[in-house]
Design a protein around this motif. Structure first.
Motif, PDB file in Angstrom:
ATOM      1  N   MET A  49      49.451  49.482  14.524  1.00  0.00           N
ATOM      2  CA  MET A  49      48.513  48.944  15.221  1.00  0.00           C
ATOM      3  C   MET A  49      48.186  47.394  15.067  1.00  0.00           C
ATOM      4  SD  MET A  49      46.596  51.629  16.712  1.00  0.00           S
ATOM      5  CE  MET A  49      48.419  52.024  17.152  1.00  0.00           C
ATOM      6  N   CYS A  50      49.169  46.905  14.542  1.00  0.00           N
ATOM      7  CA  CYS A  50      49.159  45.343  14.490  1.00  0.00           C
ATOM      8  C   CYS A  50      48.710  44.552  15.649  1.00  0.00           C
ATOM      9  CB  CYS A  50      50.681  44.775  14.002  1.00  0.00           C
ATOM     10  SG  CYS A  50      50.632  43.078  13.773  1.00  0.00           S
ATOM     11  N   GLU A  51      47.647  43.793  15.360  1.00  0.00           N
ATOM     12  CA  GLU A  51      47.002  43.143  16.790  1.00  0.00           C
ATOM     13  C   GLU A  51      47.873  42.027  17.220  1.00  0.00           C
ATOM     14  OE1 GLU A  51      43.104  42.143  15.289  1.00  0.00           O
ATOM     15  OE2 GLU A  51      42.354  44.376  15.308  1.00  0.00           O
ATOM     16  N   ASN A  52      48.484  41.206  16.356  1.00  0.00           N
ATOM     17  CA  ASN A  52      49.355  40.266  16.799  1.00  0.00           C
ATOM     18  C   ASN A  52      50.694  40.788  17.417  1.00  0.00           C
ATOM     19  OD1 ASN A  52      47.830  37.955  15.713  1.00  0.00           O
ATOM     20  ND2 ASN A  52      48.080  38.581  13.771  1.00  0.00           N
ATOM     21  N   MET A  75      55.139  43.637  12.612  1.00  0.00           N
ATOM     22  CA  MET A  75      53.933  43.807  11.705  1.00  0.00           C
ATOM     23  C   MET A  75      53.582  42.484  11.082  1.00  0.00           C
ATOM     24  SD  MET A  75      56.085  46.647   9.581  1.00  0.00           S
ATOM     25  CE  MET A  75      57.857  46.165   9.746  1.00  0.00           C
ATOM     26  N   CYS A  76      52.456  41.953  11.492  1.00  0.00           N
ATOM     27  CA  CYS A  76      52.408  40.509  10.962  1.00  0.00           C
ATOM     28  C   CYS A  76      52.063  40.480   9.638  1.00  0.00           C
ATOM     29  CB  CYS A  76      51.428  39.839  11.865  1.00  0.00           C
ATOM     30  SG  CYS A  76      49.494  40.240  11.613  1.00  0.00           S
ATOM     31  N   GLY A  77      51.355  41.499   9.123  1.00  0.00           N
ATOM     32  CA  GLY A  77      50.819  41.660   7.771  1.00  0.00           C
ATOM     33  C   GLY A  77      49.560  40.938   7.566  1.00  0.00           C
ATOM     34  N   ARG A  78      48.982  40.292   8.416  1.00  0.00           N
ATOM     35  CA  ARG A  78      47.722  39.752   8.080  1.00  0.00           C
ATOM     36  C   ARG A  78      46.571  40.026   8.792  1.00  0.00           C
ATOM     37  NH1 ARG A  78      51.703  36.180   9.399  1.00  0.00           N
ATOM     38  NH2 ARG A  78      50.825  35.475  11.192  1.00  0.00           N
ATOM     39  N   CYS A  79      46.545  40.873  10.005  1.00  0.00           N
ATOM     40  CA  CYS A  79      45.396  41.199  10.909  1.00  0.00           C
ATOM     41  C   CYS A  79      44.796  42.324  10.251  1.00  0.00           C
ATOM     42  CB  CYS A  79      46.009  41.589  12.300  1.00  0.00           C
ATOM     43  SG  CYS A  79      47.236  43.147  12.156  1.00  0.00           S
ATOM     44  N   LEU A  80      43.682  42.939  10.761  1.00  0.00           N
ATOM     45  CA  LEU A  80      42.816  43.587  10.149  1.00  0.00           C
ATOM     46  C   LEU A  80      43.764  45.184   9.976  1.00  0.00           C
ATOM     47  CD1 LEU A  80      40.110  44.828   8.925  1.00  0.00           C
ATOM     48  CD2 LEU A  80      39.303  45.380  11.252  1.00  0.00           C
ATOM     49  N   PRO A  81      44.400  45.524  11.261  1.00  0.00           N
ATOM     50  CA  PRO A  81      44.984  46.964  10.806  1.00  0.00           C
ATOM     51  C   PRO A  81      46.283  47.043   9.723  1.00  0.00           C
ATOM     52  CG  PRO A  81      44.588  46.488  13.231  1.00  0.00           C
ATOM     53  CD  PRO A  81      44.208  45.422  12.429  1.00  0.00           C
ATOM     54  N   CYS A  82      46.900  45.641   9.796  1.00  0.00           N
ATOM     55  CA  CYS A  82      47.938  45.508   8.771  1.00  0.00           C
ATOM     56  C   CYS A  82      47.290  45.584   7.340  1.00  0.00           C
ATOM     57  CB  CYS A  82      48.680  44.096   8.940  1.00  0.00           C
ATOM     58  SG  CYS A  82      49.973  44.097  10.427  1.00  0.00           S
ATOM     59  N   SER A  83      45.883  44.775   7.239  1.00  0.00           N
ATOM     60  CA  SER A  83      45.429  44.933   6.214  1.00  0.00           C
ATOM     61  C   SER A  83      44.915  46.376   5.561  1.00  0.00           C
ATOM     62  CB  SER A  83      44.293  44.020   6.267  1.00  0.00           C
ATOM     63  OG  SER A  83      44.578  42.481   6.298  1.00  0.00           O
TER      64      SER A  83
HETATM   65 ZN   LIG Z   1      49.149  42.787  12.000  1.00  0.00          ZN
END
Ligand SMILES: [Zn+2]
Ligand SMILES: [Zn+2]
Length: 376
Positions: free
Chosen positions: A112-115, A98-106
């Motif tokens: 659903m993390c895109e990265n 979970m990158c924590g920065r993409c839209l789904p993470c946000s």
């Molecule tokens: Zn993410």
């Protein structure tokens, strides 16, 4: 460093795998952790149907690859910039970093993390790096940021959840996929409430976990559907209140009868579009069908379109149980320790890495729920 690993070089080898041996035990080179990455000694690694889907080619991935995505281990080293993890910590892997920065993470939807999805698709860690190599220097791909069919692996810190030391690691591994996916589908994706009716189609490790989640959520009745009597015989231990053998009776009609008109929530955990259509047909007016299995990408689902409007039916996908792993792994472990999720009953047996090929035959034949590789 060198590590022992089971390497998948080509998908679609014939069954039985005990003879075709798609996974070869090799000594491979593992580069140390880079920035934000962690060296983990794998303690226990589960054999999941999604691993089988890579082996048989229904979930295509870049080759060669070290698969395995449901695991626990012990941190042995950390790269620069790793926070909150240190050597000796026990960890469970999450199969979406979970990158924590993409839209789904946000939006609070790290499953659903895109990265993370992009890294998983291309067989790299979140940083884009690959750490496993063969002796000739050729790279081996990572599987879902985990690659647990190796004694040691390197993972992004975003793939790891620290757990308490008092949980046996062969049990802890099961929280990484089966429990997070199955229980999460019920409590996160569907948000089943006490007294609501549930039907679960397909009783592998994920399906049994969905039964556990339904019991913990207070669902009633909880109807378990499978083709194998051996699976149905176990379903009561996981919370099923009624059993339907789809090889013997019309499963859709049986569920509709037991739930007096259809289940409020129907879960499909087989990865078969025909079973998904059955689950939809077994749901009631205003009901929700949740699909957890992974069908082959070429398969389509056909449903009567008017039912979505006139009967307010809903079909929802649930990936990784719509989980927030750092929230859900600790809370599901707490429910297990309180006796509310009988996770240990998923563990059919433990095996050494060398028995991995015939063990996938046993999973393919539906003889087992969860087999876990232990490295020591
Ligand atoms: Zn993410
Ligand atoms: Zn899995």
């Amino acid at each position: 460093m060198k590590t022992k690993a089971a390497v998948l070089s080509a998908m679609g080898q014939p069954v039985p795998y005990g003879q075709s041996l798609p996974l070869t035990i090799e000594d491979v080179t593992l580069d140390g952790p880079g920035a934000g990455e962690v060296l983990v000694e794998i303690a226990a690694a589960g054999l999941c149907h999604s691993d089988l889907s890579v082996i048989n080619g229904s979930r295509p991935r870049p080759m060669p690859m070290i698969i395995g995505h449901e695991a626990s281990g012990i941190v042995r080293d950390t790269g620069p910039g790793v926070a909150g993890l240190a050597a000796g910590d026990h960890v469970v892997f999450s199969y979406v970093p979970m990158c924590g920065r993409c839209l789904p993470c946000s939006e609070g939807r790290p499953a659903m993390c895109e990265n993370g999805a992009q890294a998983n698709l291309t067989g790299t860690l979140l940083s884009g790096s690959r750490h496993f190599h063969r002796a000739d220097g050729s790279p081996i791909h990572h599987h879902l940021g985990v690659s647990s069919y190796a004694q040691f692996t390197v993972a992004a810190q975003e793939s790891l959840i620290k757990i308490e030391d008092n949980l046996p690691l062969e049990i802890a591994a099961l929280f990484g996929c089966a429990v997070m996916t199955g229980v999460g589908a019920v409590v996160n994706t569907a948000r089943v409430a006490p007294g609501q009716s549930v039907a679960v189609f397909g009783l592998g490790g994920v399906g049994m976990s969905a039964l556990m989640g339904a019991r913990a959520a207070g669902a009633w009745p909880i109807v378990a559907v499978d083709l194998l009597e051996s699976k149905l015989n176990l379903a009561g231990q996981f919370g099923a209140t009624h059993l339907v053998n789809a090889a013997q009776v019309d499963a859709v009609q049986a569920v509709r009868d037991l739930t007096h008109g259809g289940a409020q929530f129907a879960f499909e955990s087989v990865g078969n579009e025909k079973v998904l259509a059955q689950a939809f047909a077994a749901s009631r007016r205003g009901g929700t069908t949740v699909t957890i299995g992974l069908p082959h990408p070429s398969k389509n689902l056909s449903v009567p379109a008017v039912t979505l409007v006139a009967e307010e039916r809903t079909i929802k996908g649930s990936y990784m149980g719509s989980a927030v792993p750092r929230r859900d792994v600790p809370r599901f472990i707490a429910l297990y320790q309180a006796g509310l999720l009988p996770v240990d009953r998923l563990l059919s047996r433990t095996i050494p890495l060398e028995e991995i090929n015939p063990a996938f035959d046993a999973l393919d034949r539906g003889e087992v729920l969860r087999q876990v590789i232990q490295y020591t």
